[in-house]
Design a protein around this motif. Structure first.
Motif, PDB file in Angstrom:
ATOM      1  N   UNK A   1       0.791  -1.236   0.000  1.00 41.93           N
ATOM      2  CA  UNK A   1       0.000   0.000   0.000  1.00 41.93           C
ATOM      3  C   UNK A   1       0.819   1.279   0.000  1.00 41.93           C
ATOM      4  N   UNK A   2       2.106   1.213   0.340  1.00 41.58           N
ATOM      5  CA  UNK A   2       2.928   2.422   0.382  1.00 41.58           C
ATOM      6  C   UNK A   2       3.448   2.830  -0.995  1.00 41.58           C
ATOM      7  N   UNK A   3       3.168   2.035  -2.001  1.00 47.00           N
ATOM      8  CA  UNK A   3       3.624   2.356  -3.350  1.00 47.00           C
ATOM      9  C   UNK A   3       2.766   3.467  -3.941  1.00 47.00           C
ATOM     10  N   UNK A   4       3.414   4.534  -4.377  1.00 44.09           N
ATOM     11  CA  UNK A   4       2.702   5.637  -5.014  1.00 44.09           C
ATOM     12  C   UNK A   4       2.338   5.230  -6.438  1.00 44.09           C
ATOM     13  N   UNK A   5       1.042   5.068  -6.715  1.00 40.43           N
ATOM     14  CA  UNK A   5       0.591   4.572  -8.018  1.00 40.43           C
ATOM     15  C   UNK A   5       0.101   5.711  -8.913  1.00 40.43           C
ATOM     16  N   UNK A   6       0.543   6.924  -8.609  1.00 40.09           N
ATOM     17  CA  UNK A   6       0.140   8.107  -9.378  1.00 40.09           C
ATOM     18  C   UNK A   6       0.341   7.904 -10.884  1.00 40.09           C
ATOM     19  N   UNK A   7       1.479   7.368 -11.266  1.00 39.85           N
ATOM     20  CA  UNK A   7       1.772   7.196 -12.687  1.00 39.85           C
ATOM     21  C   UNK A   7       0.927   6.140 -13.364  1.00 39.85           C
ATOM     22  N   UNK A   8       0.487   5.143 -12.605  1.00 37.34           N
ATOM     23  CA  UNK A   8      -0.305   4.053 -13.180  1.00 37.34           C
ATOM     24  C   UNK A   8      -1.773   4.424 -13.346  1.00 37.34           C
ATOM     25  N   UNK A   9      -2.235   5.381 -12.556  1.00 41.66           N
ATOM     26  CA  UNK A   9      -3.646   5.785 -12.617  1.00 41.66           C
ATOM     27  C   UNK A   9      -3.739   7.311 -12.692  1.00 41.66           C
TER      28      UNK A   9
END
Length: 660
Positions: free
Chosen positions: A627-635
């Motif tokens: 959950x600590x992974x920043x998924x800004x680029x994926x979504x």
């Protein structure tokens, strides 16, 4: 005169700085050991100490540079030329270092109590000194702590006196003027770099401590003295009319505004029922965090009564409060606005005490507020009395039940006082009532008159596994649930059939190290436990049991409860009826961490978190194994949507709390 006794003053300055850094590092190590959490990496922890060292160096230079610089300026200020100057600097060193030690000690207790490093937020405890001192006396060995603090003065005084005298009597070789100037310049450059903190464009900020998503690691890196001083200069946020105009279309649609003219956010909501005038009872359950409930699969099963209640009620399993603070929660529930006060809760700000509330639309209702202690706490009296017309406020001195602890009468007796009062006073008119429990809180005491409650003796390890700090906190939660069970048995009276009860946690709690393993990773790692609480609407004769897993927020409570009545109302807050299908696709919960100056927005799958100054903006997957992974680029589309709604709600809240 500039370089008279230069070498002695330089030696004193360097020794004082080294001593300070050593002590600060030792105190940081003590903080780390005492509060250690297993889920942090060694690399992150070492880097936290590196960042902490730079903060400590900055503080040490701030404390000792005056001694060095002013001693060089004039012989009357030189401790090695004038005896009275020596006594002056000795007094200065004792006072400032004593103050620093005091702040470190208070910070240690503040973090142990609230899970946050010391900021000006601590000032709220001085608004109610009787309660605060009473709580400290009940929770900590206050006399021992005060005695220890006083004994710090003597070692400081004699230690610095011996150090100055020893340097004064030492023989130092003279150096040339040219070499002296070179050394002096080098020292000043070193000090400038130490104060700046970084070899970069921007200096070292407190936000540099938040390099990790692990809050313990970040807190370990902070220096409490510098953090506290900086927090004193924070100003209350003010709205930007241009941002309100830019977001008007988005926010007006979000709120369901029909008359979209002149920056209007007011909604006139018409009642859908005829001649339905049920009583409304809203109960703030102190520190009733979701992860501490049996219904969260907590292995200790501390809340059997509330767990059973959810099966007989409308239950919102994903209900969130905007903050982790009771005074702010009260403000939110009453006004429908998140409390975005930067330094102190809005209830403590006399400039913002006047707000709007849907409660006043219940014209022909008796209005009550029950709390076991005093409404002077947190200055909630101002929010309640200034905003709710004809409110009947009940406090500790108005009950027949005896005062039990620093929070007044026990929660069990508070429920009984409510029943007794409404039986006597609300025979002819319906009522809307708030009940504020407080016993599930340090010092975690159980009254002697407990109606058959039996404490359980568990180990500290077992308590932490269930998400509790210790067995006292565990039994305190159990007693609040026990009090609820007794209350539900006692209210089977004439007014019960026509009463809607809303029970919810006033805020969540921090999970102790290695605790609450029964919860998803995101709850702990993203600090969602601070905001996630249960909420039920209980009225067996009026509503049918149902479980809603949609995101719900505390701001929605009053609009939702009003939907069960024949009351039409004006809504000037952010709250929306949780049963209104128009908003099904925009169900979010706004959050605010006032210590880290971060805002957030919780959705069905994602959690958006950003620093208010936008230095940090992240999107997290709540259901991810990482959950600590920043998924800004994926979504990117979801990131933009959450970003717009989050900052739109924040800016709108700043605007609405100052516009009447």
């Amino acid at each position: 005169m500039l370089f008279t006794n230069f070498k002695k003053n330089l030696n004193l300055f360097l020794l004082l700085t080294i001593i300070n850094i050593f002590v600060f590092t030792l105190l940081r190590l003590c903080f780390c050991i005492y509060n250690y959490e297993n889920n942090c990496s060694l690399g992150d922890l070492l880097y936290a100490f590196y960042i902490g060292f730079k903060f400590d160096l900055r503080l040490a230079l701030c404390l000792n540079l005056p001694v060095f610089i002013f001693s060089l300026l004039h012989k009357n200020l030189d401790s090695f030329s004038q005896k009275y100057a020596r006594w002056w600097w000795l007094l200065y060193l004792v006072v400032v270092n004593f103050a620093v030690v005091i702040i470190f000690i208070i910070d240690f207790g503040f973090y142990d109590y609230l899970g946050n490093r010391l900021t000006i937020v601590v000032a709220r405890f001085f608004y109610n000194p009787e309660i605060s001192l009473g709580m400290m006396a009940s929770s900590y060995p206050t006399l021992l702590i005060v005695s220890g603090i006083l004994f710090v003065i003597l070692p400081l005084f004699f230690g610095y006196k011996i150090l100055i005298n020893k340097i004064s009597k030492s023989q130092v070789a003279s150096i040339s003027l040219k070499k002296t100037i070179i050394v002096f310049t080098t020292v000043l450059l070193f000090c400038a770099l130490g104060l700046y903190g970084k070899m970069a464009r921007y200096p070292l900020f407190w936000s540099d401590a938040y390099f990790s998503s692990n809050s313990f690691v970040s807190n370990t890196a902070l220096n409490p003295v510098l953090l506290f001083v900086e927090s004193c200069f924070r100003e209350e946020p003010d709205f930007d009319i241009k941002k309100i105009e830019e977001n008007y279309s988005l926010m007006s649609d979000y709120l369901g505004v029909e008359d979209k003219n002149d920056m209007n956010f007011v909604r006139h909501v018409k009642a859908k029922h005829q001649n339905r005038r049920p009583n409304i009872v809203i109960v703030f359950m102190e520190s009733f965090a979701f992860h501490l409930m049996g219904l969260s699969n907590n292995p200790l099963q501390p809340t059997p009564n509330f767990d059973k209640l959810t099966k007989e009620s409308i239950y919102f399993s994903r209900f969130y409060t905007p903050h982790r603070n009771t005074a702010r929660s009260i403000f939110t529930a009453i006004t429908g606005l998140p409390d975005i006060g930067a330094v102190r809760s809005t209830s403590r700000n006399p400039m913002l005490v006047k707000q709007q509330t849907i409660v006043n639309s219940f014209d022909d209702y008796n209005k009550y507020y029950f709390l076991g202690g005093s409404a002077s706490w947190g200055n909630i009296r101002g929010i309640l009395s200034n905003n709710i017309k004809n409110l009947q406020l009940y406090e500790e001195h108005m009950y027949t039940s005896p005062k039990f602890d620093v929070w007044g009468i026990s929660d069990l007796h508070l429920f009984e006082e409510f029943i007794k009062t409404v039986k006597q006073k609300s025979r002819d008119k319906p009522f809307i009532t708030f009940i504020q429990t407080a016993g599930n809180h340090s010092p975690f005491l159980i009254p002697k008159d407990h109606r058959g409650f039996v404490t359980k003796n568990i180990s500290k390890k077992q308590a932490k596994q269930g998400g509790f700090k210790h067995k006292e906190a565990y039994n305190s939660m159990r007693f609040l649930d026990h009090s609820l069970g007794v209350f539900l048995q006692q209210i089977r009276d004439p007014f019960f059939d026509n009463t809607i009860f809303c029970f919810f946690g006033d805020h969540g709690k921090r999970v102790p190290s290695a605790g609450a393993a029964h919860m998803p990773k995101s709850q702990h790692l993203l600090n969602l436990t601070h905001f996630h609480v249960p909420m039920v609407i209980y009225a067996p004769k009026i509503v049918k049991p149902h479980v809603y897993d949609t995101v719900a927020s505390e701001v929605d409570i009053l609009p939702t409860l009003a939907s069960f009545t024949s009351i039409s109302y004006i809504n000037k807050g952010l709250g929306r009826n949780l049963f209104d299908k128009r908003f099904a696709n925009t169900r979010y919960a706004f959050t605010l961490n006032y210590n880290t100056h971060e805002i957030g927005l919780i959705g069905k799958e994602f959690y958006f978190v950003a620093s208010i100054n936008r230095e940090k903006e992240c999107l997290y997957d709540i259901n991810s194994s990482d959950p600590l992974q920043n998924i800004q680029g994926s979504f990117p589309e979801d990131f933009t949507k959450f970003q717009r709604y989050c900052f739109g709600l924040y800016e709108l809240t700043k605007y609405l709390r100052v516009t009447k």
